[in-house]
Each structure stands twice: as structure tokens, then as C-alpha cells.
Design a protein around this motif. Structure first.
Motif, PDB file in Angstrom:
ATOM      1  N   LEU A   8       0.830  -1.207   0.000  1.00 11.22           N
ATOM      2  CA  LEU A   8       0.000   0.000   0.000  1.00 11.22           C
ATOM      3  C   LEU A   8       0.867   1.261   0.000  1.00 11.22           C
ATOM      4  CD1 LEU A   8      -2.918  -0.993   2.396  1.00 11.22           C
ATOM      5  CD2 LEU A   8      -2.823  -1.092  -0.095  1.00 11.22           C
ATOM      6  N   ALA A   9       2.022   1.204   0.653  1.00 12.50           N
ATOM      7  CA  ALA A   9       2.943   2.341   0.608  1.00 12.50           C
ATOM      8  C   ALA A   9       3.471   2.553  -0.807  1.00 12.50           C
ATOM      9  CB  ALA A   9       4.096   2.119   1.584  1.00 12.50           C
ATOM     10  N   LEU A  10       3.835   1.460  -1.477  1.00 15.26           N
ATOM     11  CA  LEU A  10       4.293   1.566  -2.858  1.00 15.26           C
ATOM     12  C   LEU A  10       3.217   2.167  -3.752  1.00 15.26           C
ATOM     13  CD1 LEU A  10       6.083  -1.884  -3.181  1.00 15.26           C
ATOM     14  CD2 LEU A  10       7.188   0.340  -3.452  1.00 15.26           C
ATOM     15  N   ASN A  11       1.969   1.716  -3.573  1.00  8.44           N
ATOM     16  CA  ASN A  11       0.879   2.227  -4.391  1.00  8.44           C
ATOM     17  C   ASN A  11       0.556   3.683  -4.089  1.00  8.44           C
ATOM     18  OD1 ASN A  11      -2.611   2.006  -4.604  1.00  8.44           O
ATOM     19  ND2 ASN A  11      -1.293   1.839  -6.382  1.00  8.44           N
ATOM     20  N   ALA A  12       0.898   4.135  -2.886  1.00 14.68           N
ATOM     21  CA  ALA A  12       0.671   5.538  -2.542  1.00 14.68           C
ATOM     22  C   ALA A  12       1.614   6.473  -3.285  1.00 14.68           C
ATOM     23  CB  ALA A  12       0.817   5.743  -1.033  1.00 14.68           C
ATOM     24  N   VAL A  13       2.785   5.949  -3.698  1.00 12.63           N
ATOM     25  CA  VAL A  13       3.781   6.825  -4.307  1.00 12.63           C
ATOM     26  C   VAL A  13       4.087   6.495  -5.761  1.00 12.63           C
ATOM     27  CG1 VAL A  13       4.853   7.207  -2.051  1.00 12.63           C
ATOM     28  CG2 VAL A  13       5.786   5.447  -3.553  1.00 12.63           C
ATOM     29  N   SER A  14       3.620   5.348  -6.264  1.00 17.55           N
ATOM     30  CA  SER A  14       3.999   4.994  -7.634  1.00 17.55           C
ATOM     31  C   SER A  14       2.944   4.126  -8.297  1.00 17.55           C
ATOM     32  CB  SER A  14       5.338   4.243  -7.647  1.00 17.55           C
ATOM     33  OG  SER A  14       5.201   2.955  -7.075  1.00 17.55           O
ATOM     34  N   ARG A  15       2.953   4.145  -9.611  1.00 20.25           N
ATOM     35  CA  ARG A  15       2.123   3.238 -10.389  1.00 20.25           C
ATOM     36  C   ARG A  15       2.713   1.833 -10.318  1.00 20.25           C
ATOM     37  NH1 ARG A  15       2.362   4.201 -15.924  1.00 20.25           N
ATOM     38  NH2 ARG A  15       0.169   3.684 -16.318  1.00 20.25           N
ATOM     39  N   ARG A  75       0.126   4.924   7.342  1.00 20.31           N
ATOM     40  CA  ARG A  75       1.352   5.130   6.566  1.00 20.31           C
ATOM     41  C   ARG A  75       1.033   5.443   5.114  1.00 20.31           C
ATOM     42  NH1 ARG A  75       5.811   0.678   4.609  1.00 20.31           N
ATOM     43  NH2 ARG A  75       7.609   2.048   4.484  1.00 20.31           N
ATOM     44  N   ALA A  76       0.135   4.672   4.524  1.00 19.85           N
ATOM     45  CA  ALA A  76      -0.209   4.889   3.120  1.00 19.85           C
ATOM     46  C   ALA A  76      -0.825   6.266   2.916  1.00 19.85           C
ATOM     47  CB  ALA A  76      -1.162   3.791   2.648  1.00 19.85           C
ATOM     48  N   ARG A  77      -1.709   6.671   3.808  1.00 17.31           N
ATOM     49  CA  ARG A  77      -2.347   7.982   3.656  1.00 17.31           C
ATOM     50  C   ARG A  77      -1.344   9.110   3.880  1.00 17.31           C
ATOM     51  NH1 ARG A  77      -7.364   7.157   2.412  1.00 17.31           N
ATOM     52  NH2 ARG A  77      -8.616   5.473   3.331  1.00 17.31           N
ATOM     53  N   ALA A  78      -0.421   8.925   4.815  1.00 16.43           N
ATOM     54  CA  ALA A  78       0.588   9.960   5.051  1.00 16.43           C
ATOM     55  C   ALA A  78       1.478  10.138   3.835  1.00 16.43           C
ATOM     56  CB  ALA A  78       1.422   9.601   6.282  1.00 16.43           C
ATOM     57  N   LEU A  79       1.863   9.036   3.196  1.00 16.07           N
ATOM     58  CA  LEU A  79       2.678   9.135   1.988  1.00 16.07           C
ATOM     59  C   LEU A  79       1.915   9.834   0.867  1.00 16.07           C
ATOM     60  CD1 LEU A  79       4.343   5.619   2.034  1.00 16.07           C
ATOM     61  CD2 LEU A  79       5.571   7.799   2.064  1.00 16.07           C
ATOM     62  N   ALA A  80       0.638   9.530   0.742  1.00 15.44           N
ATOM     63  CA  ALA A  80      -0.171  10.193  -0.284  1.00 15.44           C
ATOM     64  C   ALA A  80      -0.300  11.681   0.004  1.00 15.44           C
ATOM     65  CB  ALA A  80      -1.554   9.541  -0.353  1.00 15.44           C
ATOM     66  N   ASP A  81      -0.427  12.051   1.280  1.00 15.75           N
ATOM     67  CA  ASP A  81      -0.620  13.456   1.648  1.00 15.75           C
ATOM     68  C   ASP A  81       0.614  14.305   1.360  1.00 15.75           C
ATOM     69  OD1 ASP A  81      -3.187  12.959   2.451  1.00 15.75           O
ATOM     70  OD2 ASP A  81      -2.734  12.851   4.585  1.00 15.75           O
ATOM     71  N   VAL A  82       1.807  13.730   1.556  1.00 13.69           N
ATOM     72  CA  VAL A  82       3.019  14.530   1.300  1.00 13.69           C
ATOM     73  C   VAL A  82       3.327  14.607  -0.194  1.00 13.69           C
ATOM     74  CG1 VAL A  82       4.017  14.023   3.549  1.00 13.69           C
ATOM     75  CG2 VAL A  82       4.599  12.561   1.615  1.00 13.69           C
ATOM     76  N   ASP A  83       2.636  13.755  -0.989  1.00 10.69           N
ATOM     77  CA  ASP A  83       2.743  13.783  -2.449  1.00 10.69           C
ATOM     78  C   ASP A  83       4.160  13.526  -2.943  1.00 10.69           C
ATOM     79  OD1 ASP A  83       1.382  13.880  -4.874  1.00 10.69           O
ATOM     80  OD2 ASP A  83       1.920  15.971  -5.211  1.00 10.69           O
ATOM     81  N   TRP A  84       4.900  12.699  -2.199  1.00  9.21           N
ATOM     82  CA  TRP A  84       6.173  12.207  -2.734  1.00  9.21           C
ATOM     83  C   TRP A  84       5.852  11.085  -3.704  1.00  9.21           C
ATOM     84  CZ3 TRP A  84       8.632   7.437  -2.753  1.00  9.21           C
ATOM     85  CH2 TRP A  84       9.975   7.452  -3.152  1.00  9.21           C
ATOM     86  N   ARG A  85       6.461  11.098  -4.861  1.00  8.12           N
ATOM     87  CA  ARG A  85       6.108  10.091  -5.857  1.00  8.12           C
ATOM     88  C   ARG A  85       7.306   9.593  -6.613  1.00  8.12           C
ATOM     89  NH1 ARG A  85       1.806  12.496  -9.586  1.00  8.12           N
ATOM     90  NH2 ARG A  85       1.076  13.424  -7.658  1.00  8.12           N
ATOM     91  N   TYR A  86       7.128   8.384  -7.167  1.00  6.48           N
ATOM     92  CA  TYR A  86       8.128   7.771  -8.032  1.00  6.48           C
ATOM     93  C   TYR A  86       7.501   7.562  -9.411  1.00  6.48           C
ATOM     94  CZ  TYR A  86      11.326   4.559 -10.183  1.00  6.48           C
ATOM     95  OH  TYR A  86      12.205   3.995 -11.071  1.00  6.48           O
TER      96      TYR A  86
END
Length: 255
Positions: free
Chosen positions: A194-201, A241-252
């Protein structure tokens, strides 16, 4: 002229004593993989503990690295194994599971073809005690898994991930950037997914990429795994964790 250096996909396996007897079958499935020209695999078998019960099952192969460490669960074992991960991609293979023919080649084809894809997953089949296999409905269509799509499904379907985290193949740099697997007693692989999906396709392949063994000793079948208090806490921190990563909008990939 120096010899050409092959590119590597690293297979990471966490193992403890009860599951060690399945390592030869996992190894056989790995040995039968056919990789594209110029590629090779490196299998890192990391014992979750220091016993004398695992090593006898580890194959004598220069492509296999065996390490031991303090017990901390499969997430800790996999993460410490990254110290020896010397390839561009990391593929999970639990000690009691097997790879169907072509699984690694399909993962590599997807990740090599599109640099915007950070990770790949595939259909999993249950491997039953009699040797037969069984699938289950609900897999997504083959193709890209867009950022953020897995979390809502997971939350709406009783904390069941839409794609199986044990089929994960991921870019090593992205895996390290997220800190490896979550420091949880279970669900550490779902937390990473879920963390990976929050930041990348990602990508889902409809062709089976894992034979997931069902047996009486598997960790997900133990009473502690479904303890309601612990499970609620695990699910809460995985979601946060997943929502926090999405909120900071760090992406790969960045940019």
C-alpha cells in the motif's frame, strides 16, 4: 576485454525452522525460470533467527546467499537481507511458496518496458496439500495499477488487498526509499504494497506469478494472526502510513 556483467534480479526469502523443509521446492521453481539474455538471479535466504535447522535445506549454489539474524519476523528478515541485494529489482518468494514458469521474465519485461512503473504483481494460485491449485475471483484486469487505487479497495473489502503482496517485484531503489518492509508482527508485506501504491504506479499480470502454499504451519493460519486487538492495530498503522505518503505527495519517479 572484460566479460560482460549480467544484470540481476534478487529473490528475497525469509525463512524460519518450520518452513525450511520447503526450500528445495522453492529452489527448484527458481532454477527452472528462464530469464532474458543478459539477466541472472541471486537468491538471498535470510533465516529469521539463528538455529541449526535451516541451513541443511539451503542448496549449495553460488547464486544462493544464506544469512541468519536475530528473530524479528519476516519483515525484519527481508529488510536485513537487503544488505546483500545487488540487483536492480527485488522479488519476494516466501520459503513455502513456488514460482510458476515464466514469472520472473514477465516481471522483468514489465519493469524494463516502462520506467513509470515502480512495482509489479501478478495472480496468485493457492497450492493445496494434494498438489492441486485453486484460484479465486476478484483479480483486477491486467495492466497498470494507478496510484492510490489499492487503499480504497483494501479498506472497503475487509482489509483484503486487491493484488497479492507475496507476488511483489519492485525496483530496489524504490524499496529502499520506503525503508523496506514495515516493522509489524504480520501484514508487513501488505503495508509495503500500500505504501508503494501511494507513491507509484504498479502493474498487475493476469497470468499466475506465484503458487501460494496452504499448509497447517503457515504463519497466516496461526491464532495470533487473527487476534482482533493486534489486527486492528496493524490495519490502523498500515492505513496511516499509506495515507501519510499520499498526503506529502512524494512520488516515483520524481518530477
Amino acid at each position: 576485454m572484460s566479460a560482460a556483467v549480467n544484470r540481476r534480479v534478487v529473490i528475497v526469502t525469509a525463512v524460519h525452522a518450520p518452513s525450511a523443509r520447503f526450500l528445495p521446492e522453492a529452489y527448484k521453481s527458481l532454477r527452472e525460470q528462464r530469464l532474458p539474455d543478459g539477466w541472472e538471479w541471486h537468491w538471498i535466504v535470510q533465516e529469521d533467527g539463528r538455529t541449526d535447522e535451516v541451513r541443511p535445506y539451503v542448496p549449495d549454489d553460488v547464486r544462493v546467499t544464506f544469512r541468519q539474524g536475530r528473530p524479528g519476523g519476516p519483515g525484519v528478515a527481508r529488510t536485513i537481507a537487503l544488505a546483500h541485494a545487488d540487483g536492480e529489482y527485488v522479488r519476494i518468494l516466501d520459503a513455502d511458496d513456488q514460482l510458476p514458469p515464466g514469472a520472473l521474465a514477465r516481471d522483468l519485461a514489465v519493469l524494463e518496458a516502462d520506467q513509470t512503473i515502480g512495482w509489479a504483481t501478478s495472480r496468485a494460485l493457492d497450492l493445496l496439500p494434494d498438489g492441486s491449485t485453486a484460484g479465486f475471483p476478484g483479480d483486477p484486469d491486467e495492466g497498470p495499477v494507478e496510484r492510490g487505487t489499492l487503499l480504497d479497495f483494501w479498506k472497503a473489502n475487509g482489509f483484503r488487498a486487491q493484488v497479492h503482496p507475496a507476488t511483489l517485484c519492485v525496483r530496489r531503489g524504490l524499496l529502499l526509499a520506503l525503508g523496506g518492509w514495515m516493522a509489524l508482527p504480520a501484514s508487513e508485506d501488505t503495508g509495503l504494497l500500500l505504501a508503494l501504491n501511494a507513491v507509484s504506479r504498479g502493474w498487475f499480470s493476469a497470468e499466475a506469478g506465484l503458487l501460494y502454499r496452504k499448509w497447517e504451519g503457515q504463519m497466516t493460519g496461526q491464532a495470533a494472526h487473527v487476534d482482533p486487538v493486534e489486527r486492528e492495530a496493524r490495519m490502523a498503522v498500515v492505513e496511516a502510513r499509506a495515507r501519510a505518503l499520499a498526503d506529502v505527495d512524494w512520488r516515483y519517479p520524481p518530477g
